[in-house]
Design a protein around this motif. Structure first.
Motif, short mmCIF file in Angstrom:
data_model
loop_
_atom_site.label_atom_id
_atom_site.label_comp_id
_atom_site.label_asym_id
_atom_site.label_seq_id
_atom_site.Cartn_x
_atom_site.Cartn_y
_atom_site.Cartn_z
N TYR A 119 0.83 -1.20 0.00
CA TYR A 119 0.00 0.00 0.00
C TYR A 119 0.87 1.26 0.00
N GLY B 204 2.68 2.92 -3.24
CA GLY B 204 1.97 3.79 -4.19
C GLY B 204 1.81 3.18 -5.56
N GLY C 78 0.07 0.43 -6.32
CA GLY C 78 -1.16 -0.32 -6.50
C GLY C 78 -0.88 -1.80 -6.39
N PRO D 19 -5.36 0.92 -5.08
CA PRO D 19 -5.15 1.65 -6.34
C PRO D 19 -3.75 2.26 -6.39
N ALA D 20 -3.25 2.45 -7.57
CA ALA D 20 -1.96 3.13 -7.73
C ALA D 20 -2.17 4.61 -7.44
N THR D 21 -1.38 5.12 -6.51
CA THR D 21 -1.47 6.55 -6.16
C THR D 21 -0.25 7.31 -6.66
N VAL E 85 2.24 7.83 -4.97
CA VAL E 85 2.83 8.48 -3.80
C VAL E 85 3.42 7.42 -2.88
N GLN F 210 4.93 6.19 0.52
CA GLN F 210 4.82 6.56 1.93
C GLN F 210 5.80 5.70 2.73
#
Length: 182
Positions: free
Chosen positions: A113, A116, A118, A128-130, A132, A134
């Motif tokens: 997760y 980023g 996905g 989902p692919a973000t 971003v 983290q």
């Protein structure tokens, strides 16, 4: 539900056995894949085995949740651990196995997760692919996933050795409870 599906003080039922042996096979697959990766490095077999690691790990996470819910529903029905030091050690060993079986895939999913990128095991979108990344979500897995997975394997080997000791030396019914006749 038929009594053979449920646990009893004398033996584990069909549901518990299916979860136990099914997960044992999937964990064996996971460790085989990582062992082949360490032994062979980049190789076609490695690519295939490692390519299944995340989807199989996700399936294991779902089975761990199902096993936990089922185990709690059967708690009072299950074969008891004897009130001896061996029984207390068995209880502690099982608790450690369950804790690691839950932790290792949980942090791996958290890392997915946090990446980023996905994640859609078997084409089923979980995250989902973000785009971003983290780092705080990825750090627990980066620090613990591999080392605790190998620790889990060591505990599994100890578990198997203890079952062999019960069966071959002490000649008790421990193995029969999970693998014997219903």
């Amino acid at each position: 539900m038929s009594s053979r599906w449920l646990d009893s003080p004398a033996r584990y039922g069909v549901v518990t056995r299916l979860l136990h042996w099914g997960m044992a096979a999937l964990f064996a697959w996971q460790f085989l894949g990582m062992g082949v990766k360490l032994a062979l490095g980049r190789h076609a077999l490695t690519a295939f085995l490692v390519g299944t690691h995340k989807p199989v790990g996700t399936l294991l996470m779902l089975l761990i949740l199902a096993r936990g819910v089922w185990g709690l529903s059967q708690w009072r029905r299950r074969p008891p651990h004897p009130p001896t030091w061996v029984g207390r050690a068995a209880l502690a060993g099982h608790a450690a196995l369950y804790a690691l079986m839950a932790w290792v895939p949980t942090v791996a999913l958290l890392r997915e997760y946090g990446s980023g990128k996905g994640f859609a095991p078997w084409g089923v979108p979980l995250f989902p692919a973000t785009g971003v990344k983290q780092a705080a979500l990825m750090a627990p897995a980066n620090l613990t996933h591999g080392v605790l997975a190998w620790t889990l394997l060591a505990l599994v080997v100890g578990h198997v050795l203890m079952v062999a000791l019960h069966h071959l030396l002490w000649r008790d019914t421990t193995l029969a409870r999970m693998a014997g006749r219903l």
